[in-house]
Design a protein around this motif. Structure first.
Motif, mmCIF file in Angstrom:
data_model
loop_
_atom_site.group_PDB
_atom_site.id
_atom_site.type_symbol
_atom_site.label_atom_id
_atom_site.label_comp_id
_atom_site.label_asym_id
_atom_site.label_seq_id
_atom_site.Cartn_x
_atom_site.Cartn_y
_atom_site.Cartn_z
ATOM 1 N N LEU A 87 0.847 -1.192 0.000
ATOM 2 C CA LEU A 87 0.000 0.000 0.000
ATOM 3 C C LEU A 87 0.879 1.237 0.000
ATOM 4 C CD1 LEU A 87 -3.042 0.950 0.332
ATOM 5 C CD2 LEU A 87 -2.472 1.275 2.736
ATOM 6 N N TRP A 111 -5.578 -2.642 6.434
ATOM 7 C CA TRP A 111 -4.600 -1.574 6.222
ATOM 8 C C TRP A 111 -4.956 -0.278 6.936
ATOM 9 C CZ3 TRP A 111 -6.405 2.860 3.976
ATOM 10 C CH2 TRP A 111 -7.542 2.787 3.187
ATOM 11 N N ARG A 112 -6.214 -0.090 7.302
ATOM 12 C CA ARG A 112 -6.602 1.193 7.885
ATOM 13 C C ARG A 112 -5.933 1.497 9.235
ATOM 14 N NH1 ARG A 112 -10.612 3.915 5.338
ATOM 15 N NH2 ARG A 112 -11.581 2.816 3.586
ATOM 16 N N GLY A 143 -3.255 5.226 -1.693
ATOM 17 C CA GLY A 143 -3.705 4.538 -2.886
ATOM 18 C C GLY A 143 -4.419 3.252 -2.500
ATOM 19 N N SER A 144 -4.658 2.409 -3.467
ATOM 20 C CA SER A 144 -5.286 1.123 -3.164
ATOM 21 C C SER A 144 -4.202 0.072 -2.970
ATOM 22 C CB SER A 144 -6.225 0.710 -4.294
ATOM 23 O OG SER A 144 -5.526 0.655 -5.523
ATOM 24 N N ASP A 145 -4.524 -0.962 -2.202
ATOM 25 C CA ASP A 145 -3.521 -1.984 -1.951
ATOM 26 C C ASP A 145 -3.401 -2.912 -3.156
ATOM 27 O OD1 ASP A 145 -6.051 -2.957 -1.500
ATOM 28 O OD2 ASP A 145 -5.369 -4.499 -0.097
ATOM 29 N N SER A 162 -0.368 2.052 -7.107
ATOM 30 C CA SER A 162 -0.810 2.544 -5.798
ATOM 31 C C SER A 162 -0.252 3.941 -5.532
ATOM 32 C CB SER A 162 -0.362 1.572 -4.699
ATOM 33 O OG SER A 162 -0.913 1.924 -3.450
ATOM 34 N N GLU A 220 -2.220 6.494 -7.629
ATOM 35 C CA GLU A 220 -3.524 6.777 -7.037
ATOM 36 C C GLU A 220 -3.388 7.695 -5.834
ATOM 37 O OE1 GLU A 220 -5.592 2.503 -8.279
ATOM 38 O OE2 GLU A 220 -4.875 2.860 -6.242
ATOM 39 N N GLU A 272 -8.464 9.257 0.819
ATOM 40 C CA GLU A 272 -8.352 8.101 -0.063
ATOM 41 C C GLU A 272 -9.136 8.353 -1.345
ATOM 42 O OE1 GLU A 272 -10.474 4.579 1.361
ATOM 43 O OE2 GLU A 272 -11.019 5.759 3.140
ATOM 44 N N LEU A 273 -9.062 7.406 -2.269
ATOM 45 C CA LEU A 273 -9.659 7.588 -3.594
ATOM 46 C C LEU A 273 -11.150 7.902 -3.538
ATOM 47 C CD1 LEU A 273 -7.930 4.818 -5.734
ATOM 48 C CD2 LEU A 273 -7.955 7.263 -6.231
ATOM 49 N N SER A 274 -11.853 7.267 -2.599
ATOM 50 C CA SER A 274 -13.303 7.471 -2.531
ATOM 51 C C SER A 274 -13.677 8.892 -2.128
ATOM 52 C CB SER A 274 -13.924 6.464 -1.549
ATOM 53 O OG SER A 274 -13.374 6.644 -0.249
#
Length: 551
Positions: free
Chosen positions: A331, A385-386, A408-410, A420, A423, A445-447
């Motif tokens: 990540l 991961w959070r 980014g995303s894992d 990652s 992102e 994060e991306l969202s």
């Protein structure tokens, strides 16, 4: 003849015209003709070893050989014990075939025995070979001098460890690796093989190679190693790896040198590594940045920018730095520091590394650019991961409250770490310093990227500016000329999803006034505010205008 820079061997001497004229025949020791010849010695003594120092090509007519087998065996034992390169016997005067006892004794001791079937002028052989040997020695001295001069120049101009290690690899033609005391390979300069071949299983292989106090050949792989110190204490070591199979080393294979192991390195390699260790010791004193930190930065940049030669090289390099690469998820986290602190990322870098070690989360941490730290976490397959990212981001915000932490995303393959990082960079670009976060979260994060943040990330694109101007320019100009505020009315109307009553209440206007203003807006913009598509276009344009105005 051997390669330039390599010692003259028995095989080299046998093909010289002065000896080839004697029709030499190798009787024993065919596999040891690569022994170096350091001198030529003519003898008719029964105990020639007392005049030898090792490495000599011994020439004899056979006249002094003892008659009995015991005496012959003792004669050969003395030559073998002193380290003679080979025994050459002329079959012209006393013998016409080599004595069986001599052949058996030489074969037993592994001493090359060469017979000459025609008369040869031994003095001429001595003159020719000695001239070649002395010429080689002179060339070797010149090359050694050039090595010293090159490393002196590197030291005087304050070269960093990467440049020093690169110079060592180029001069020697061998792969050179700098490691610290916990066997992490910080710098690898491959030569003749790939990073994957050089670093795969590095820690285990390195631990099997014992430490030493001076330059020496050590371990099951016969590495040439030299210690590197810092302020009088051992800091790590630099290792020169043997040439891969099928390539030429700098010394004859199978030779046994002063270092007490089969030589795959020549004297010049030893000189190169000794000067490399010395230059690195000095560089360690004058370069304030931790070399571990520099290694992490370099590895992270190569991963983020996909600069590695192959996915296998990337995995081997990361593993050699202590990052688990098997059965792991990866990540990318970026910490973007505010402008007032971006010139000094050393303290956040150090503290974040320490925080991750305390949390037992394997990671690479390093500056990717001024004001931007990169972190690559290696997580177990089922590990969420959070929590580690939350801990990391809160530490970063304690250091710099206006920092932006983006994620980014894992990914499950290290070679996908670049995605990652990309992102996480997009999230950072779409985030203003100090932008509010969802409750209970300290990172972006991306969202989180909605319309406003997407347009913020694209705010410098001329197409966004042109779009906003084409959609709203006439309305803005009208407000400026007539002192009206139609743009605000349009905003209230769009924010209310076309509900005129809500728009009137938000603007403190009567419904009739709102109707009049909306008709004026439709006339000026030549649009239909009852059209969902046109309202969407205007809403995007208003949001872009806010972003461009810095709202």
């Amino acid at each position: 003849m051997g390669l330039a820079g390599q010692p003259l061997t028995v095989a080299d001497v046998l093909v010289l015209p002065v000896l080839a004229a004697g029709q030499p025949q190798v009787v024993t020791g065919e596999s040891r003709l690569d022994r170096p010849v350091r001198w030529v010695h003519i003898t008719e003594l029964t105990d020639p070893a007392s005049f030898l120092k090792g490495g000599e090509l011994v020439l004899t007519t056979g006249m002094p050989l003892p008659e009995d087998a015991t005496g012959v065996r003792r004669y050969v034992d003395e030559l073998a014990d002193i380290g003679a390169a080979a025994l050459v016997i002329e079959l012209v005067r006393r013998y016409h075939r080599p004595p069986d006892a001599l052949v058996r004794a030489c074969r037993t001791r592994g001493l090359p025995l060469v017979t000459l079937h025609k008369d040869v002028n031994f003095l001429e052989v001595t003159q020719v070979v000695h001239t070649l040997i002395l010429g080689n020695q002179t060339d070797a001295m010149r090359r050694t001098q050039r090595i010293h001069e090159a490393f002196t120049a590197l030291t005087l101009r304050g070269a960093g460890p990467e440049e020093v290690v690169r110079a060592a690899a180029e001069m020697s033609g061998h792969t050179v690796v700098l490691e610290n005391l916990v066997h992490q390979a910080l710098i690898c300069e491959p030569s003749g093989n790939t990073v994957e071949n050089a670093l795969t299983g590095w820690e285990q292989r390195s631990r099997a190679t014992p430490p030493c106090d001076h330059t020496d050949v050590r371990g099951p792989e016969s590495w040439l190693v030299a210690p590197v110190e810092y302020q009088g204490e051992r800091w790590g070591r630099v290792a020169m790896l043997p040439a891969p199979p099928g390539t030429s080393g700098s010394a004859a294979a199978g030779d046994v040198g002063d270092l007490g192991a089969p030589v795959t390195f020549g004297p010049e390699d030893v000189t190169v590594l000794e000067r490399t260790a010395m230059a690195l010791t000095i560089a360690r004193l004058i370069h304030a940045t931790s070399w571990e930190r520099s290694a992490h930065r370099s590895a992270l940049r190569d991963l983020a920018e996909q600069r590695h030669r192959s996915p296998e090289d990337a995995r081997a390099r990361a593993a050699a730095l202590g990052l688990p690469t098997e059965d792991s998820r990866f990540l990318a986290v970026l910490v973007t520091l505010p402008a007032e602190t971006e010139d000094d990322a050393a303290e956040p870098e150090t503290l974040l590394s320490r925080e991750l070690r305390t949390a037992a989360v394997p990671a690479l941490v390093g500056a990717l650019a001024p004001g931007r730290l990169g972190i690559l976490l290696a997580l177990r397959p089922a590990q969420p991961w959070r929590p580690p990212v939350e801990r990391l981001s809160r530490t970063a915000l304690d250091l710099a409250p206006r920092a932006v932490v983006s994620v980014g995303s894992d990914v499950t393959d290290l070679s996908d770490a670049a995605r990652s990082f990309r992102e996480a960079a997009r999230v950072a670009e779409a985030t203003l310093p100090g932008q509010p976060l969802p409750e209970g979260r300290s990172f972006h994060e991306l969202s989180d990227i909605g319309l406003r943040r997407l347009l913020y990330a694209l705010r410098e694109d001329i197409r966004i500016q042109d779009y906003a101007e084409r959609q709203l320019g006439r309305l803005i100009d009208h407000d400026a000329r007539h002192g009206t505020d139609l743009l605000t009315t349009l905003r209230h109307y769009l924010d209310a999803a076309g509900n005129k009553t809500i728009a009137a209440r938000r603007g403190g206007l009567s419904r009739e006034t709102v109707y009049q203003r909306l008709r004026a807006i439709e006339r000026l913009l030549e649009c239909d505010l009852e059209s969902g598509e046109q309202c969407t276009e205007l809403h995007v344009a208003l949001t872009a205008l806010d972003v461009l105005r810095g709202h």
